[in-house]
Design a protein around this motif. Structure first.
Motif, mmCIF file in Angstrom:
data_model
loop_
_atom_site.group_PDB
_atom_site.id
_atom_site.type_symbol
_atom_site.label_atom_id
_atom_site.label_comp_id
_atom_site.label_asym_id
_atom_site.label_seq_id
_atom_site.Cartn_x
_atom_site.Cartn_y
_atom_site.Cartn_z
ATOM 1 N N HIS A 178 11.738 15.368 -2.780
ATOM 2 C CA HIS A 178 12.324 16.394 -1.919
ATOM 3 C C HIS A 178 11.422 17.625 -1.848
ATOM 4 O O HIS A 178 10.967 18.142 -2.869
ATOM 5 N N GLY A 179 11.152 18.062 -0.605
ATOM 6 C CA GLY A 179 10.332 19.254 -0.411
ATOM 7 C C GLY A 179 8.841 18.984 -0.443
ATOM 8 O O GLY A 179 8.043 19.874 -0.139
ATOM 9 N N LEU A 180 8.430 17.772 -0.829
ATOM 10 C CA LEU A 180 6.998 17.453 -0.878
ATOM 11 C C LEU A 180 6.619 16.378 0.145
ATOM 12 O O LEU A 180 5.644 16.539 0.876
ATOM 13 N N THR A 181 7.398 15.288 0.180
ATOM 14 C CA THR A 181 7.010 14.182 1.078
ATOM 15 C C THR A 181 8.125 13.786 2.044
ATOM 16 O O THR A 181 7.939 12.855 2.825
ATOM 17 N N ASP A 182 9.290 14.462 1.964
ATOM 18 C CA ASP A 182 10.422 14.015 2.797
ATOM 19 C C ASP A 182 10.601 14.859 4.060
ATOM 20 O O ASP A 182 11.647 14.801 4.698
ATOM 21 N N ASP A 183 9.570 15.647 4.433
ATOM 22 C CA ASP A 183 9.704 16.480 5.625
ATOM 23 C C ASP A 183 9.658 15.619 6.888
ATOM 24 O O ASP A 183 9.060 14.535 6.908
ATOM 25 N N ALA A 184 10.290 16.143 7.950
ATOM 26 C CA ALA A 184 10.416 15.375 9.196
ATOM 27 C C ALA A 184 9.052 15.012 9.773
ATOM 28 O O ALA A 184 8.872 13.924 10.331
ATOM 29 N N SER A 185 8.058 15.908 9.608
ATOM 30 C CA SER A 185 6.752 15.604 10.214
ATOM 31 C C SER A 185 6.100 14.416 9.506
ATOM 32 O O SER A 185 5.395 13.615 10.136
ATOM 33 N N ASN A 186 6.334 14.277 8.204
ATOM 34 C CA ASN A 186 5.776 13.117 7.499
ATOM 35 C C ASN A 186 6.472 11.836 7.954
ATOM 36 O O ASN A 186 5.814 10.821 8.218
ATOM 37 N N ILE A 187 7.791 11.891 8.041
ATOM 38 C CA ILE A 187 8.532 10.693 8.463
ATOM 39 C C ILE A 187 8.108 10.307 9.887
ATOM 40 O O ILE A 187 7.866 9.127 10.176
ATOM 41 N N VAL A 194 0.857 -1.195 0.000
ATOM 42 C CA VAL A 194 0.000 0.000 0.000
ATOM 43 C C VAL A 194 0.889 1.238 0.000
ATOM 44 O O VAL A 194 1.824 1.339 0.806
ATOM 45 N N ASP A 195 0.584 2.177 -0.890
ATOM 46 C CA ASP A 195 1.316 3.453 -0.911
ATOM 47 C C ASP A 195 0.732 4.393 0.137
ATOM 48 O O ASP A 195 -0.486 4.450 0.314
ATOM 49 N N LEU A 196 1.603 5.154 0.790
ATOM 50 C CA LEU A 196 1.127 6.273 1.609
ATOM 51 C C LEU A 196 2.019 7.464 1.281
ATOM 52 O O LEU A 196 3.241 7.386 1.417
ATOM 53 N N LYS A 197 1.387 8.548 0.848
ATOM 54 C CA LYS A 197 2.188 9.681 0.364
ATOM 55 C C LYS A 197 2.499 10.678 1.463
ATOM 56 O O LYS A 197 3.595 11.194 1.546
ATOM 57 N N HIS A 198 1.495 10.998 2.272
ATOM 58 C CA HIS A 198 1.737 11.949 3.359
ATOM 59 C C HIS A 198 0.728 11.695 4.467
ATOM 60 O O HIS A 198 -0.427 11.399 4.192
ATOM 61 N N THR A 199 1.183 11.818 5.721
ATOM 62 C CA THR A 199 0.290 11.542 6.849
ATOM 63 C C THR A 199 -0.550 12.761 7.229
ATOM 64 O O THR A 199 -1.514 12.627 7.980
ATOM 65 N N ASP A 200 -0.182 13.938 6.733
ATOM 66 C CA ASP A 200 -0.995 15.137 6.994
ATOM 67 C C ASP A 200 -2.068 15.219 5.907
ATOM 68 O O ASP A 200 -1.750 15.282 4.716
ATOM 69 N N ASP A 201 -3.329 15.237 6.345
ATOM 70 C CA ASP A 201 -4.418 15.149 5.367
ATOM 71 C C ASP A 201 -4.435 16.339 4.408
ATOM 72 O O ASP A 201 -4.641 16.169 3.202
ATOM 73 N N ALA A 202 -4.203 17.548 4.940
ATOM 74 C CA ALA A 202 -4.247 18.737 4.074
ATOM 75 C C ALA A 202 -3.133 18.673 3.026
ATOM 76 O O ALA A 202 -3.344 18.990 1.847
#
Ligand code: SF4
Ligand code: SF4
Length: 302
Positions: free
Chosen positions: A221-230, A178-186
């Protein structure tokens, strides 16, 4: 409808595999390397730079969708039905139709032919896309045939599907990615066009059902690699009881030419995170006892 059938694949699950790419996807990820997978209909790819201006496509098109302007063909997509009649007429290979309306019997015949290689390598068939669960009728018929033939099955899904509609299909499938792109819904909505709530809900439900799944995270980079997503991914994964692993997929620009072929805008500023940053993410995940690996462009693991 499929848009590609890839035999001898080594990167879409264990062993030697045949990957069936389903056409049509509810997401519009900004970095998607398969924009031809978005539409559920067949489409014409037109590579303008190869056009010699011979005009054969103008003659061949029953819709009047092509004309010659300033010595080169111009395609009117509002008229084009993706019928493909101009493709054979074009001797410059400037045109290609994406969309394979193969009968299920033909697909199963193809898979059975390679069954000996699946058996010797621990491989099988992988359903990818696009979103395979967006075509439950076709997918259900194929999984039924594969189950009868004893062909192991894997799926690569965006997670954006109604689980209640595909329970029976899922029961037949051995391996789930399963892919997950970002944990922040917005942020997820901004990057993909859809909410992540259904996806995260499905991940949790599959885990509750006892299904082992691999989470795949595309990293741009800059879209999905931010610390809050990780951090969010680590928090989510630590709650799962049956997680097989996490695969970090670094962005690659291999789909750029297809955007041009479909007259879609392409953001050439996108890039993968630096290798050192990828390694740091993997180490952070491993520090939390998560089985994380980095899958490169060619499917190699690190
Ligand atoms: S795919 Fe069909 S409709 Fe579209 S330009 Fe070619 S011949 Fe015309
Ligand atoms: S047939 Fe091919 S080369 Fe000739 S005008 Fe059409 S697109 Fe160009």
């Amino acid at each position: 409808m499929l848009f590609n059938v890839q035999r001898w694949s080594l990167h879409d699950g264990p062993g030697i595999r045949t990957t069936l790419f389903f056409k049509g996807c509810p997401l519009r990820c900004r970095w998607c390397s398969n924009p031809e997978s978005w539409s559920f209909d067949s489409q014409l790819l037109f590579f303008r730079q190869r056009c010699s201006g011979c005009g054969a496509c103008v003659e061949a098109c029953p819709q009047g969708a092509s004309q010659i302007v300033d010595g080169r063909a111009v395609l009117d997509r509002s008229r084009c039905t993706g019928c493909g009649q101009c493709v054979a007429a074009c001797s410059s290979t400037a045109r290609e139709v994406v969309g394979l309306d193969l009968p299920v019997a033909d697909i199963l015949r193809l898979l059975r032919r390679d069954a000996v290689f699946y058996r010797s390598s621990g491989g099988g068939v992988t359903f990818s896309g696009g979103e395979p669960f967006a075509q439950p009728g076709l997918l259900g018929q194929i999984t039924e045939g594969c189950a009868v033939a004893g062909i192991p099955m894997a799926v690569e899904t965006s997670g954006f599907f109604d689980l209640d509609d595909v329970h029976a299909i899922l029961d037949e499938i051995d391996t789930i990615h399963v892919d997950l792109k970002h944990t922040d819904d917005a942020v997820h909505r901004r990057l993909t066009g859809v909410s992540n709530r259904l996806i995260i809900d499905n991940i949790n439900r599959l885990d509750t059902m006892g299904r082992r799944l691999t989470l795949r995270i595309p990293l741009v980079h800059g879209l999905t690699d931010d610390a809050s997503n990780i951090d969010g991914i680590i928090r989510l994964c630590r709650r799962l009881q049956h997680l097989a692993g996490i695969e970090l997929l670094a962005y690659h620009p291999l789909g750029a030419g297809k955007y041009a072929g479909l007259d879609l805008p392409y953001d050439s500023s996108q890039a993968a995170p630096a290798p050192e940053a990828m390694q740091r993410m993997i180490h952070r995940m491993r520090d939390h006892h998560l089985n994380a690996s980095w899958v490169g462009d060619l499917g190699e693991r690190q």
